[in-house]
Design an enzyme around this catalytic site. Sequence first.
Site, PDB file in Angstrom:
ATOM      1  N   HIS A  47     -36.639  -4.228  74.512  1.00 25.75           N
ATOM      2  CA  HIS A  47     -37.092  -5.473  73.886  1.00 25.75           C
ATOM      3  C   HIS A  47     -37.759  -6.435  74.848  1.00 25.75           C
ATOM      4  O   HIS A  47     -38.330  -7.432  74.418  1.00 25.75           O
ATOM      5  CB  HIS A  47     -35.912  -6.181  73.220  1.00 25.75           C
TER       6      HIS A  47
HETATM    7  C1  UD1 Z   1     -34.319 -13.071  74.097  1.00 25.29           C
HETATM    8  C2  UD1 Z   1     -34.172 -13.535  75.551  1.00 25.29           C
HETATM    9  C3  UD1 Z   1     -33.754 -12.373  76.420  1.00 25.29           C
HETATM   10  C4  UD1 Z   1     -32.509 -11.698  75.863  1.00 25.29           C
HETATM   11  C5  UD1 Z   1     -32.770 -11.293  74.426  1.00 25.29           C
HETATM   12  C6  UD1 Z   1     -31.557 -10.631  73.808  1.00 25.29           C
HETATM   13  C7  UD1 Z   1     -35.654 -15.393  76.198  1.00 25.29           C
HETATM   14  C8  UD1 Z   1     -36.856 -15.771  76.960  1.00 25.29           C
HETATM   15  N1  UD1 Z   1     -35.430 -14.063  76.072  1.00 25.29           N
HETATM   16  O1  UD1 Z   1     -35.403 -12.156  74.035  1.00 25.29           O
HETATM   17  O2  UD1 Z   1     -33.470 -12.846  77.710  1.00 25.29           O
HETATM   18  O3  UD1 Z   1     -32.203 -10.540  76.634  1.00 25.29           O
HETATM   19  O4  UD1 Z   1     -33.127 -12.453  73.673  1.00 25.29           O
HETATM   20  O5  UD1 Z   1     -31.878  -9.943  72.627  1.00 25.29           O
HETATM   21  O6  UD1 Z   1     -34.925 -16.250  75.750  1.00 25.29           O
HETATM   22  N2  UD1 Z   1     -36.936 -12.058  66.160  1.00 25.29           N
HETATM   23  C9  UD1 Z   1     -36.657 -11.776  64.844  1.00 25.29           C
HETATM   24  N3  UD1 Z   1     -35.371 -11.878  64.420  1.00 25.29           N
HETATM   25  C10 UD1 Z   1     -34.364 -12.232  65.253  1.00 25.29           C
HETATM   26  C11 UD1 Z   1     -34.672 -12.503  66.591  1.00 25.29           C
HETATM   27  C12 UD1 Z   1     -35.948 -12.408  67.036  1.00 25.29           C
HETATM   28  O7  UD1 Z   1     -37.533 -11.461  64.068  1.00 25.29           O
HETATM   29  O8  UD1 Z   1     -33.210 -12.334  64.794  1.00 25.29           O
HETATM   30  C13 UD1 Z   1     -38.330 -12.009  66.636  1.00 25.29           C
HETATM   31  C14 UD1 Z   1     -38.819 -13.419  66.999  1.00 25.29           C
HETATM   32  O9  UD1 Z   1     -39.363 -14.064  65.919  1.00 25.29           O
HETATM   33  C15 UD1 Z   1     -39.843 -13.118  68.074  1.00 25.29           C
HETATM   34  C16 UD1 Z   1     -39.301 -11.874  68.734  1.00 25.29           C
HETATM   35  O10 UD1 Z   1     -38.394 -11.278  67.830  1.00 25.29           O
HETATM   36  O11 UD1 Z   1     -41.090 -12.857  67.505  1.00 25.29           O
HETATM   37  C17 UD1 Z   1     -38.671 -12.139  70.057  1.00 25.29           C
HETATM   38  O12 UD1 Z   1     -37.544 -13.013  69.958  1.00 25.29           O
HETATM   39  P1  UD1 Z   1     -37.208 -14.050  71.139  1.00 25.29           P
HETATM   40  O13 UD1 Z   1     -36.004 -14.801  70.796  1.00 25.29           O
HETATM   41  O14 UD1 Z   1     -38.416 -14.790  71.507  1.00 25.29           O
HETATM   42  O15 UD1 Z   1     -36.912 -13.164  72.417  1.00 25.29           O
HETATM   43  P2  UD1 Z   1     -36.108 -11.825  72.631  1.00 25.29           P
HETATM   44  O16 UD1 Z   1     -37.092 -10.745  72.873  1.00 25.29           O
HETATM   45  O17 UD1 Z   1     -35.073 -11.571  71.603  1.00 25.29           O
END
Ligand code: UD1
Length: 357
Positions: A206
């Site tokens: 991820h």
């Molecule tokens: C985040 C953390 C990372 C951690 C990870 C655990 C930061 C910079 N990164 O990364 O350190 O290891 O979480 O999983 O804070 N999304 C969904 N549904 C969800 C969650 C996310 O659709 O429940 C989508 C978001 O809309 C976004 C993408 O996934 O487009 C990434 O989510 P984001 O929270 O930005 O970062 P992670 O990759 O999860």
Amino acid sequence: MKKIITIVGARPQFVKAAVVSRAIKKLGGIQELIVHTGQHFDHNMSDVFFEEMEIPKPAYNLEVNSLGHGAMTGRMLEKIEAVCLEEKPDMLLVYGDTNSTLAGALAAKKIHIPVGHVEAGLRSYNMRMPEEQNRILTDRISDILFCPTETAIDNLQREGYDNIDCEIHRSGDVMYDAALFYKKKQQDFTMPEGLVSGGYVLCTIHRAENTDDMERMQFIVEALNNLHKKLPVLLPMHPRTKKKIEEAGLALKVKTIDPVGYLDMVQLLDRAKFVVTDSGGLQKEAFFFKKHCLTLRPQTEWVELISNGVNQLVNSLEEFNAGAERLMKENSFPEVNLYGTGNAGEEIVEQIKAFLK
Ligand code: UD1
């Protein structure tokens, strides 16, 4: 009674905070309010952890998610400050290295509320990673730093923390507490179809450095597809990764499932032949369950896993293939203790109480 606010937002933080919440309840003397920033919001990425791990319901959900780093961190900062002004806690506790971590620490610090950082002192020495930026800045403004490993303490000392006005403790790793606690917990578990115990590779991906870099994503998909022909690869897919693979039109041919909760993850880990991941947490959890790991990153914060020969960084098809060949034949695992005694949660709470006295 002292009051602390715990900030959580992303998946691994729910696991870590559950350990400390349990210790707070056991040791008494502290009222804990949980604030969920909303960073992770899908049922499988968030609610399921609160249910399974019996984490107290968040007192606030700030519903900040799906934004760029600046907007996400900024809105969290503003909303956490408002909660702090309302609740007037004696301390604010943050976990790990996400945008929620930094926003929480900064919001509290600016209004002179002491900040505690669980999982302090870790470094990848790659300043392009948002996590590295978050952890360095959070450490620097924290008043009490809980380090999981000796390496973490050394990192802080090298950065001159002996001359900075903060407390540093080696608390051990709360993730180790969690692994011990939940491994014992009996639960119903059904193996994903077509897999047998010891006969699959557990994989997660991820990190932005992988998902947002097309060349790396292509190499990873090819590597996993190749491996899957020899040993089934099971990939619980993070929403970010799913979106990016679809957008790029890549043909991933491994077995994918929706993200799983912590309890299922523990069961899947326990039965895997080995692990492939770019997650910080899963590298260590592999170790807790005596599984070797290939890490799809140029660096890791958990350098002791590398020096003990249970983790290997792989950044090309050749490295991946060689590593996977080696691990398919590997049947031994060294006996070493790297992450404390499984008592980190209580250790942290005792230190918080002493700090607040
Ligand atoms: C985040 C953390 C990372 C951690 C990870 C655990 C930061 C910079 N990164 O990364 O350190 O290891 O979480 O999983 O804070 N999304 C969904 N549904 C969800 C969650 C996310 O659709 O429940 C989508 C978001 O809309 C976004 C993408 O996934 O487009 C990434 O989510 P984001 O929270 O930005 O970062 P992670 O990759 O999860």
